[in-house]
Design an enzyme around this catalytic site. Structure first.
Site, PDB file in Angstrom:
ATOM      1  N   ALA A 156      31.818  34.463 -14.878  1.00 48.26           N
ATOM      2  CA  ALA A 156      31.433  35.290 -16.024  1.00 48.26           C
ATOM      3  C   ALA A 156      31.686  34.518 -17.313  1.00 48.26           C
ATOM      4  CB  ALA A 156      32.253  36.576 -16.013  1.00 48.26           C
ATOM      5  N   CYS A 172      16.312  25.727 -19.066  1.00 51.16           N
ATOM      6  CA  CYS A 172      15.642  26.176 -17.841  1.00 51.16           C
ATOM      7  C   CYS A 172      15.753  27.673 -17.569  1.00 51.16           C
ATOM      8  CB  CYS A 172      16.189  25.396 -16.657  1.00 51.16           C
ATOM      9  SG  CYS A 172      15.997  23.632 -16.906  1.00 51.16           S
ATOM     10  N   LYS A 183      10.778  27.272  -6.825  1.00 53.48           N
ATOM     11  CA  LYS A 183      11.470  26.800  -8.038  1.00 53.48           C
ATOM     12  C   LYS A 183      11.783  27.958  -8.994  1.00 53.48           C
ATOM     13  CE  LYS A 183      12.893  24.503 -11.532  1.00 53.48           C
ATOM     14  NZ  LYS A 183      14.065  23.684 -11.594  1.00 53.48           N
ATOM     15  N   ASN A 237      15.689  29.643  -9.796  1.00 55.89           N
ATOM     16  CA  ASN A 237      16.312  29.755 -11.119  1.00 55.89           C
ATOM     17  C   ASN A 237      16.519  31.215 -11.507  1.00 55.89           C
ATOM     18  OD1 ASN A 237      16.703  27.085 -11.586  1.00 55.89           O
ATOM     19  ND2 ASN A 237      15.163  26.860 -13.188  1.00 55.89           N
ATOM     20  N   LEU A 245      17.796  19.688 -10.007  1.00 57.71           N
ATOM     21  CA  LEU A 245      19.010  19.089 -10.574  1.00 57.71           C
ATOM     22  C   LEU A 245      19.524  19.897 -11.761  1.00 57.71           C
ATOM     23  CD1 LEU A 245      18.218  17.533 -13.442  1.00 57.71           C
ATOM     24  CD2 LEU A 245      17.292  15.857 -11.873  1.00 57.71           C
TER      25      LEU A 245
HETATM   26  C1  UGA Z   1      19.441  24.944 -13.853  1.00 57.08           C
HETATM   27  C2  UGA Z   1      19.515  25.047 -12.322  1.00 57.08           C
HETATM   28  O1  UGA Z   1      20.866  25.253 -11.922  1.00 57.08           O
HETATM   29  C3  UGA Z   1      18.967  23.790 -11.664  1.00 57.08           C
HETATM   30  O2  UGA Z   1      18.953  23.965 -10.248  1.00 57.08           O
HETATM   31  C4  UGA Z   1      17.530  23.559 -12.163  1.00 57.08           C
HETATM   32  O3  UGA Z   1      17.003  22.357 -11.650  1.00 57.08           O
HETATM   33  C5  UGA Z   1      17.533  23.478 -13.676  1.00 57.08           C
HETATM   34  O4  UGA Z   1      18.079  24.692 -14.227  1.00 57.08           O
HETATM   35  C6  UGA Z   1      16.088  23.313 -14.115  1.00 57.08           C
HETATM   36  O5  UGA Z   1      15.279  24.203 -13.832  1.00 57.08           O
HETATM   37  O6  UGA Z   1      15.746  22.234 -14.624  1.00 57.08           O
HETATM   38  P1  UGA Z   1      20.881  23.695 -15.767  1.00 57.08           P
HETATM   39  O7  UGA Z   1      20.073  24.479 -16.740  1.00 57.08           O
HETATM   40  O8  UGA Z   1      21.036  22.232 -15.979  1.00 57.08           O
HETATM   41  O9  UGA Z   1      20.284  23.864 -14.269  1.00 57.08           O
HETATM   42  O10 UGA Z   1      22.353  24.299 -15.759  1.00 57.08           O
HETATM   43  P2  UGA Z   1      23.212  25.278 -14.830  1.00 57.08           P
HETATM   44  O11 UGA Z   1      24.383  24.549 -14.327  1.00 57.08           O
HETATM   45  O12 UGA Z   1      22.389  25.988 -13.851  1.00 57.08           O
HETATM   46  O13 UGA Z   1      23.731  26.311 -15.936  1.00 57.08           O
HETATM   47  C7  UGA Z   1      22.822  27.144 -16.654  1.00 57.08           C
HETATM   48  C8  UGA Z   1      23.590  28.072 -17.572  1.00 57.08           C
HETATM   49  O14 UGA Z   1      24.274  29.061 -16.794  1.00 57.08           O
HETATM   50  C9  UGA Z   1      24.670  27.399 -18.419  1.00 57.08           C
HETATM   51  O15 UGA Z   1      24.653  27.935 -19.712  1.00 57.08           O
HETATM   52  C10 UGA Z   1      25.951  27.734 -17.685  1.00 57.08           C
HETATM   53  O16 UGA Z   1      27.065  27.712 -18.528  1.00 57.08           O
HETATM   54  C11 UGA Z   1      25.640  29.117 -17.181  1.00 57.08           C
HETATM   55  N1  UGA Z   1      26.441  29.518 -15.999  1.00 57.08           N
HETATM   56  C12 UGA Z   1      26.348  28.836 -14.848  1.00 57.08           C
HETATM   57  C13 UGA Z   1      27.274  30.630 -16.104  1.00 57.08           C
HETATM   58  O17 UGA Z   1      27.378  31.278 -17.164  1.00 57.08           O
HETATM   59  N2  UGA Z   1      27.990  31.005 -15.001  1.00 57.08           N
HETATM   60  C14 UGA Z   1      27.918  30.337 -13.822  1.00 57.08           C
HETATM   61  O18 UGA Z   1      28.611  30.752 -12.855  1.00 57.08           O
HETATM   62  C15 UGA Z   1      27.068  29.219 -13.734  1.00 57.08           C
END
Ligand code: UGA
Length: 432
Positions: free
Chosen positions: A247, A255, A199, A203, A146
């Site tokens: 980007a 995470c 997992k 990530n 999630l």
């Molecule tokens: C992430 C994973 O997406 C989940 O599948 C996983 O369960 C979780 O880690 C975990 O291991 O508990 P999360 O950290 O909640 O989830 O957030 P994300 O939506 O993945 O975003 C992570 C970071 O990447 C954020 O800072 C977001 O702004 C950045 N991001 C995301 C980008 O810079 N570009 C993108 O295209 C997507």
């Protein structure tokens, strides 16, 4: 009393609380345990300690099926399946700190036909080691995928459910699969170590995708391409897909930074040098700082300048500040002698604990009042609704760096601001 398998949950952090609420929503009785009495007392009163869309509603709606407790006994009395959702923060060496996991193992290991279902992210090999140590219970790895901000939806509508177990523990793996049946997702049944690796690798792969597109953005700036167009075109290829190609100012959160390092360290400890991940981490670190160059391009020195940060949370729809890019940005700006003022609709309280000498504003317009530059850090929808003419009027220098490529560049420029995105043509370059 429902006919569904009662569920025990240990740890009521982001994953634990969502797991508890969602299993209750699926009709299970859930006993959730946390060692912090204030947290349990708050949950008992119906107060949810984190900002996560729909979570409060779910907890309220299923209140009669949910029990919160500081004791382990009610969990052991009621549930065969005990989901361990405790934190596994990095140690100084970069390994995962398994103290909370091992405490749960000790507590569950007091005999009986029970299964420890590991949701916490642990190094590959942990499950097998714990299983060898503790003979009293079955062990299942069921990693959680999630995302904060969409956690409830992700739990109830997952792309897949991964269930890892060793021979002898099939009954427990079957019981976990049955508990997930109602979500209707494909189930990946595998061994313990592969489940743990799925997992970490997922990530790390997503983080790699983000660092990759961030580098494409940086090159695009040099050669006059627009990364949002590039990502659009790339994402239509089924093999690539459009997601996680935005980007920006680097990934943060509890995470990605932790898990990418954990996989790198895990590989290193086992004698393999995971070269690619070094670059993923380095690109991410540098990306957080690139905003500074965009500001100095227009302002020369940042000393004595007032810079407004629009958004502080590590991403939208959460108040989580862990590893937020805003933390690095704020202290770099202060290091250059700038005054930092910030606005975030939900993360202000958590941010205050981590940021020093940052003025908090009650609205975006208050934040930009008299500012020499504004940086959009978190893509809160309200920022897209701002009256840009009013913004331009209130700022000392109408300069905006959009760290998420979230805004309509033409609308912002049309109102008289200088707009800089990430990997998009800048104001001084010819527009196509
Ligand atoms: C992430 C994973 O997406 C989940 O599948 C996983 O369960 C979780 O880690 C975990 O291991 O508990 P999360 O950290 O909640 O989830 O957030 P994300 O939506 O993945 O975003 C992570 C970071 O990447 C954020 O800072 C977001 O702004 C950045 N991001 C995301 C980008 O810079 N570009 C993108 O295209 C997507």
């Amino acid at each position: 009393m429902s006919e569904r398998e009662p569920i025990g949950v240990i740890g009521t952090g982001w994953v634990g609380l969502v797991t508890a609420a969602c299993f209750a929503e699926l009709g299970h009785r859930v006993v959730a345990r946390d060692i912090v009495p204030e947290k349990v007392a708050a949950l008992e009163r119906g107060e949810v300690p984190i900002h996560e869309p729909n979570l409060s509603e779910l907890i309220k709606r299923n209140r009669e099926r949910l029990e919160f407790t500081t004791e382990i006994e009610p969990v052991l009395e009621e549930a065969r399946l005990i989901f361990v959702c405790v934190q596994t923060p990095p140690t100084h060496s970069g390994d995962a700190d398994l103290t909370a996991v091992m405490r749960a193992v000790e507590e569950i290991g007091s005999g009986g036909r029970r299964a420890l279902v590991m949701k916490s992210t642990v190094p590959v090999g942990t499950g097998r080691r714990i299983r060898d140590l503790a003979k009293g219970f079955a062990y299942v790895s069921c990693p959680e995928f999630l995302r904060e901000g969409t956690a409830v939806k992700d739990f109830l509508e997952p792309d897949r459910v991964v269930i890892g177990a060793e021979p002898g523990d099939e009954w427990a793996a079957d019981a976990v699969a049955a508990a997930y049946e109602a979500v209707g997702a494909p189930i990946v049944r595998t061994d313990l170590s592969s489940a743990e690796m799925i997992k970490l690798a997922s990530n790390a792969f997503l983080a790699t995708k983000i660092s990759f597109i961030n580098e494409i953005a940086n090159v695009s700036e040099e050669v006059g391409a627009d990364v949002t167009e590039v990502a659009r075109g790339m994402g239509m290829d089924d093999r690539i897909g459009p997601r996680f190609l935005q980007a920006g100012i680097g990934y943060g959160g509890s995470c990605f930074p932790k898990d990418v390092s954990a996989l790198k360290i895990l590989a290193g400890n086992s004698g393999y040098h995971f070269q690619l991940l070094n670059s993923v981490i380095e690109v991410n670190e540098l990306q957080k700082r690139r905003v500074l160059a965009k500001l100095t391009k227009h302002l020369d020195s940042l000393s004595g300048k007032r810079v407004a940060l629009l958004g502080l949370a590590f991403k939208v729809d959460t108040d989580d500040m862990r590893e937020a890019s805003s933390l690095v940005l704020a202290s770099r700006l202060q290091g250059e002698g700038a005054t930092v003022v910030a606005y975030d609709p939900v993360a202000e309280d958590r941010a205050k604990e981590l940021l020093s000498d940052v003025e908090m504003s009650k609205s975006p317009l208050d934040a930009i009042d008299g500012a020499d530059a504004a940086v959009l850090v978190t893509e809160w929808p309200e920022f897209a609704e701002l009256d840009w003419a009013e913004v331009a009027k209130r700022m000392n220098t109408p300069l905006l760096v959009d760290g998420r490529n979230f805004l309509d560049a033409e609308a912002v420029r049309g109102a008289g601001l200088t707009y800089e995105g990430i990997g998009r043509p800048s104001a001084s370059e010819p527009q196509t």
